[in-house]
Design an enzyme around this catalytic site. Structure first.
Site, short mmCIF file in Angstrom:
data_model
loop_
_atom_site.label_atom_id
_atom_site.label_comp_id
_atom_site.label_asym_id
_atom_site.label_seq_id
_atom_site.Cartn_x
_atom_site.Cartn_y
_atom_site.Cartn_z
N ASP A 287 -10.02 -0.87 -0.84
CA ASP A 287 -8.84 -0.28 -1.39
C ASP A 287 -8.18 0.58 -0.30
O ASP A 287 -9.11 1.22 0.42
CB ASP A 287 -8.98 0.70 -2.29
CG ASP A 287 -7.82 0.48 -3.40
OD1 ASP A 287 -6.74 0.54 -2.89
OD2 ASP A 287 -8.31 0.44 -4.58
N ASP B 242 -2.62 0.24 -1.55
CA ASP B 242 -2.32 1.16 -2.59
C ASP B 242 -0.95 1.98 -2.34
O ASP B 242 -0.82 2.20 -1.04
CB ASP B 242 -3.26 2.10 -2.62
CG ASP B 242 -3.08 3.15 -3.72
OD1 ASP B 242 -2.98 3.07 -4.96
OD2 ASP B 242 -2.63 4.45 -3.20
N HIS C 173 -7.10 -0.50 -13.17
CA HIS C 173 -7.67 0.83 -13.20
C HIS C 173 -6.54 1.78 -13.39
O HIS C 173 -6.70 3.13 -13.93
CB HIS C 173 -8.56 1.22 -11.84
CG HIS C 173 -7.58 1.44 -10.75
ND1 HIS C 173 -7.02 0.37 -10.41
CD2 HIS C 173 -6.99 2.60 -10.08
CE1 HIS C 173 -6.21 0.83 -9.08
NE2 HIS C 173 -6.10 2.05 -9.15
N ASP C 174 -5.50 1.60 -13.22
CA ASP C 174 -4.29 2.22 -13.69
C ASP C 174 -3.49 2.06 -14.80
O ASP C 174 -2.47 2.61 -15.18
CB ASP C 174 -3.07 2.05 -12.28
CG ASP C 174 -3.42 2.93 -11.26
OD1 ASP C 174 -4.19 4.01 -11.19
OD2 ASP C 174 -2.97 2.43 -10.13
N GLU D 180 0.27 -3.34 -3.61
CA GLU D 180 0.72 -2.98 -4.60
C GLU D 180 2.31 -2.53 -4.73
O GLU D 180 2.69 -1.39 -4.23
CB GLU D 180 -0.14 -1.33 -5.09
CG GLU D 180 0.31 -0.87 -6.50
CD GLU D 180 -0.15 0.72 -6.68
OE1 GLU D 180 -0.45 0.82 -7.87
OE2 GLU D 180 -0.52 1.22 -5.68
#
Length: 557
Positions: free
Chosen positions: A98, A201, A332-333, A260
């Site tokens: 990440d 991210d 995860h979000d 993202e």
């Protein structure tokens, strides 16, 4: 579109703090991931995205990085990571780290030095501005609430910018020295450590207006404006930085990147994906974007199946033959997709299989989030103390300020909190679901007695075994070309509860139908058509495929 080594791969996301605890401290760790590599290989996974494992104070669950080139002790060590990489290599699984470089942690050495001496070089790595008339430099609101500005420690009128948590100071991408340090770090992971690539991210947040003007207040009523407005007005700024990043890291090393990124359109899709794009792929967040138009969870309106179908079909058409999206149901979000996008009657194993069929047969590089392959639903949280995420606490506060009762507030969070993707992975039906021998850091999902790996491995009709079969079919040499490069063709459908389309390859055309209604549906097929996979007893009669309610089918036309 140029052929790449990652085309046709299936990816999996691990939230490491909640995947597998091997040392009995209640937190997942790298040895736990190593232990489960054979499980992932058996599932058919070839790319493994691991959420942040760097050193961090965990103000935002590791997305606040204190050292980009070391592992937080909670997960293990760099030696553990090397062992993980070696084990993954044995099974042909590429590791995706990440990449969080819009911001770092206020405990990073750079920020410590910058705070101690705002005239030092490290201070130029951040965004420091003088206040105006005793107030913040402008009226942008951070993603987790409050101003994007906080005072630099020890300074009377000097502020630093943070688009997220106040312990996540934003990095100044306009500084070429900072960018060089970021690229050096990335290449250390990509080349020296040999990872397959990065998930990138919140990267569009690097597109800022360095003048930091005042903005027209939005509807929240606090006189501020969402920081996302600045990002949306400075996409070209971010793209210029990302083109440089790609040319210095991913492209020369032939590595995978997935961004993202929100707000993709026909006008800009070529900038992001395809032969000239800054990323290998970007996540398809179309459904989440359609759902989250309100600034607070309590204003979210559930999508109908027809609305869900519309937005994901539009995303497929936007990408077209330009490049690959990364279809996702959850991460995860987000809360669990089966709980979020399906009618109540199909928030079960049947619905999970059908939704999984869509996720894994759309054009692109599909990502499966840990527990999705089990059909995990949202976890039932009884009170705010059972939630851990800083966003959940901010949303709880907003609901309370709007006068919502405790019961209604908790229902809102039980529908939408990010914590649903952060509870422990369900390995068996023992205490703590086989995740740990002690009470985990997060609540265990209530369904662990029946929804777990051990139980589902034994059940030929389980969601897990269906996922294995589906992924195996996706990679079948006969059909991989159609699933990977085949044209996406939406099928006309009179129902409001069916998702149906074709994947037209050079040699084979495949029909995919997922029926989320209360009655069977029929679609015309050919006289020689055959069912390749059915989640629940689909049949072909009189040149029509009959798909039972709450099920899916893949037909070779």
């Amino acid at each position: 579109m140029q052929t790449k080594w990652w085309h046709g791969k299936v990816a999996y996301q691990i939230y490491p703090k909640s995947f597998k605890d091997t040392n009995g401290d209640g937190f997942g760790d790298l040895p736990g991931i190593i232990e489960k590599i054979p499980y992932l290989a058996d599932l058919g996974i070839e790319l493994l995205w691991i959420s942040p494992i760097y050193k961090s104070p965990f103000a935002d669950q590791g997305y606040d990085i204190a050292d980009y080139q070391d592992i937080d002790p909670i997960f293990g060590s760099l030696e553990d990571f090397k062992k993980l990489k070696s084990e993954a290599d044995k099974y042909g699984i590429g590791i995706i780290m990440d990449l969080v470089v819009n911001h770092c942690s206020d405990e990073h050495e750079w920020f410590k030095k910058a705070s101690a001496d705002p005239t030092c070089e490290e201070a130029s790595y951040f965004i420091f501005r003088e206040g105006k008339d005793g107030k913040e430099p402008n009226n942008l609101r951070a993603c987790f609430g409050g101003s994007v500005w906080d005072k630099v420690p020890g300074q009377d009128n000097l502020y630093y910018c943070h688009f997220f948590h106040k312990k996540q100071p934003d990095l100044n991408w306009f500084n070429p020295k900072l960018r060089e340090k970021i690229y050096e770090m990335m290449n250390w992971w990509l080349v020296d450590m040999g990872i397959a690539g990065f998930r990138v991210d919140a990267i569009m947040c690097i597109g800022k207006d360095p003048t930091y003007p005042m903005y027209t207040p939005d509807s929240v009523g606090d006189g501020m404006c969402s920081c996302g407005v600045m990002n949306s007005q400075n996409v070209d700024v971010a793209l210029n930085f990302l083109r440089e990043m790609n040319s210095r890291t991913f492209h020369p090393n032939d590595k995978f990147s997935v961004g993202e990124v929100f707000g993709i359109s026909k006008d800009n899709v070529k900038d992001f994906i395809g032969d000239d794009g800054v990323f290998s792929s970007i996540f398809d967040f179309s459904a989440r974007e359609a759902l989250t138009k309100h600034y607070c969870f309590y204003g979210f309106e559930k999508l109908s199946v027809a609305q869900y179908r519309k937005v994901i079909f539009e995303a497929q058409k936007t990408a077209g033959d330009i490049g690959f999206l990364a279809p996702v149901i959850e991460n995860h979000d987000e809360p669990r997709g089966v709980s979020t996008y399906l009618p109540l009657m199909w928030q079960n194993a049947k619905g999970a299989k059908a939704l999984g069929t869509v996720n894994l047969t759309l054009k692109g590089v599909p990502f499966v989030f840990q527990g999705q392959e089990l059909g995990m639903l949202n976890t039932k949280f009884d009170n705010i103390d059972e939630l851990d995420d800083c966003q959940s606490k901010y949303q709880y506060q907003m609901c309370q300020e709007q006068g919502l009762s405790e019961t209604v507030t908790m229902q809102v969070l039980n529908d939408q909190a990010r914590d649903h993707g952060r509870v422990p992975m369900l390995w068996d039906d023992s205490q703590y679901a086989g995740f740990s021998t002690v009470k985990p850091w997060m609540k265990v999902n209530q369904d662990y007695k029946t929804v777990n790996v051990a139980s589902e491995q034994k059940d030929p009709n389980s969601v897990l075994n269906y996922y294995k079969t589906l992924i195996k079919l996706r990679k079948d040499p006969k059909y991989i070309e159609a699933f990977t490069y085949g044209e996406f063709v939406a099928l006309e459908d009179p129902n409001d509860h069916t998702i149906a389309y074709l994947r037209k390859g050079k040699e084979h055309t495949l029909m995919v139908v997922a029926n989320f209604g209360a009655v069977p549906v029929k679609f015309d097929v050919n006289v020689n058509s055959q069912i390749l996979l059915s989640s629940d007893k689909a049949t072909i009669e009189n040149k029509q495929v009959i798909v039972p309610e709450g099920s899916s089918v893949i037909v070779l036309l």
